[in-house]
Enzyme design. Structure first.
Site, PDB file in Angstrom:
ATOM      1  N   LYS A 114       0.840  -1.264   0.088  1.00  0.00           N
ATOM      2  CA  LYS A 114       0.026   0.107   0.101  1.00  0.00           C
ATOM      3  C   LYS A 114       0.803   1.356   0.060  1.00  0.00           C
ATOM      4  O   LYS A 114       0.429   2.350  -0.578  1.00  0.00           O
ATOM      5  CB  LYS A 114      -1.017   0.053   1.246  1.00  0.00           C
ATOM      6  CG  LYS A 114      -2.136  -0.810   0.886  1.00  0.00           C
ATOM      7  CD  LYS A 114      -3.340  -0.792   2.013  1.00  0.00           C
ATOM      8  CE  LYS A 114      -4.417  -1.703   1.395  1.00  0.00           C
ATOM      9  NZ  LYS A 114      -5.528  -1.497   2.667  1.00  0.00           N
ATOM     10  N   LYS A 196      -7.784 -11.619  -7.879  1.00  0.00           N
ATOM     11  CA  LYS A 196      -8.745 -11.793  -7.221  1.00  0.00           C
ATOM     12  C   LYS A 196      -9.950 -10.617  -7.440  1.00  0.00           C
ATOM     13  O   LYS A 196      -9.298  -9.543  -7.659  1.00  0.00           O
ATOM     14  CB  LYS A 196      -8.291 -11.695  -5.556  1.00  0.00           C
ATOM     15  CG  LYS A 196      -9.343 -11.588  -4.634  1.00  0.00           C
ATOM     16  CD  LYS A 196      -8.470 -11.603  -3.359  1.00  0.00           C
ATOM     17  CE  LYS A 196      -9.379 -10.705  -2.216  1.00  0.00           C
ATOM     18  NZ  LYS A 196      -9.096 -10.409  -0.858  1.00  0.00           N
ATOM     19  N   LYS A 199     -13.338  -5.345  -4.604  1.00  0.00           N
ATOM     20  CA  LYS A 199     -14.221  -4.289  -4.612  1.00  0.00           C
ATOM     21  C   LYS A 199     -13.703  -2.976  -5.197  1.00  0.00           C
ATOM     22  O   LYS A 199     -14.436  -2.087  -5.255  1.00  0.00           O
ATOM     23  CB  LYS A 199     -15.021  -4.219  -3.377  1.00  0.00           C
ATOM     24  CG  LYS A 199     -14.326  -4.232  -2.052  1.00  0.00           C
ATOM     25  CD  LYS A 199     -15.278  -4.374  -0.660  1.00  0.00           C
ATOM     26  CE  LYS A 199     -14.388  -4.651   0.419  1.00  0.00           C
ATOM     27  NZ  LYS A 199     -15.195  -4.619   1.637  1.00  0.00           N
TER      28      LYS A 199
END
Ligand code: TRP
Length: 331
Positions: A114, A196, A199
């Protein structure tokens, strides 16, 4: 009566859950209520490591909480609450941060990923996020924590922190185990089946939201990336078809063998339509319950309040124990 084992898990409210979240985790949260004493949290404190729009965040917190109930989390039987409604999370997090090493947090792969992705906002919260997660879990003395593979390292750290604290002060925390369900449906992106389903994917066709309407679901499955073969069978190298088979199997309960038989001699188009329809069918009851519940904001807020009170009572016991051990004056 034998006391039931305790489960804790949390989900961030930042985006509407996907079909992957539902089949891989949330559906299981509902089932676990049969055998465990469950506490589920909408972890809104975790969300602000990334800048959020306040109005949108509020809407998402309502939505996520309401969806939990719509999916079948029972606010009477379990504890369902919003993290920021219980101040103990932030409090224990501070204490635990003094028992966590800089080096340990530096090794968290999610932090490394991140911070590489968002070099403009590498805030201290992003760094200490796993400590807050440890506080979430340890406050409720959870035996088991259902988590996806991406959170396993954070759970390991929670265990290490608990063990370290217990070694100094005696048995204060239950050391939690990861709960990996027997049948986990791993749902991949519809546009890149090697990734994967996420969202936060920029391509809206890559993921199905649990609130997508029937037509949208069917359209997205129609556009799903497959291969140049024509046979519907589970095989290496057929990531797109494998993913669709895995979804179809999860939503219908059919085995891969059943599916191969059902679609023998039929084309990808027909199969994609069937997957879309079956998916829309299992999401329909969740969506209608969501519509019913979200029309009653008062009821939702009442559930939030009761959930927060239950959570607070449980976590207070742990926090007071911790404070006493540290030498603080608990009045
Ligand atoms: N970090 C988890 C995620 O991003 C969410 C989470 C926060 C969580 N606290 C938790 C999960 C405690 C399990 C237990 O998915």
């Amino acid at each position: 009566m034998e006391e039931r084992k305790k489960i804790f898990s949390g989900i961030q409210p930042t985006n509407t859950p996907t079909l992957g979240n539902y089949l891989g985790a949330l559906q299981n949260w509902v089932k676990l209520q049969e055998d465990y004493d469950c506490t589920y949290s909408i972890v809104d404190l975790h969300s602000i490591t990334v800048r959020q729009d306040p109005q949108r965040l509020k809407k998402q917190i309502y939505e996520s909480y309401t969806l939990l109930l719509a999916m079948g989390v029972d606010p009477e039987r379990s504890t369902a609450f919003v993290q920021s409604h219980n101040c103990h999370h932030a409090e224990l997090s501070w204490v635990l941060s003094c028992f966590t090493q800089f080096g340990e947090l530096s090794r968290m792969t999610q932090f490394k990923d991140k911070s590489a992705k968002h070099p403009e906002n590498i805030n201290a919260g992003l760094f200490t996020y796993p400590v807050l997660m440890a506080a979430d879990i340890l406050l409720y003395q959870a035996d088991l924590v259902p988590v996806g593979i991406d959170q396993k390292q954070h759970l390991e750290l929670s265990r290490d922190i608990a063990i370290r604290f217990n070694n100094i002060y005696g048995d204060v925390f239950v050391v939690p185990d990861a709960y990996i369900p027997k049948t986990t449906a791993k749902v991949a992106s519809l546009q890149d089946p090697t990734k994967k389903m996420s969202k936060s994917d920029e391509n809206p066709n890559a993921s199905i939201s649990v609130l997508d309407d029937r037509d949208t679901i069917i359209r997205k499955f129609k556009r799903a990336v497959t291969d140049s073969d024509t046979e519907i069978r589970y095989a290496p190298g057929k990531d797109g078809i494998n993913n669709l088979m895995s979804i179809y199997s999860a939503v219908t309960g059919k085995t891969y063998e059943d599916i191969e038989k059902e679609f023998k001699g039929k084309g990808y188009g027909e199969f994609k339509l069937a997957v879309g329809e079956a998916t829309a069918d299992i999401l329909a009851p969740v969506q209608s319950e969501y519509a019913r519940l979200s029309a009653d904001k008062k009821y939702i807020e009442e559930c939030m309040k009761n959930g927060a009170e239950k959570a607070f009572k449980t976590s207070r016991k742990t926090l007071q124990k911790v404070y006493k051990k540290l030498g603080y004056i608990v009045l």
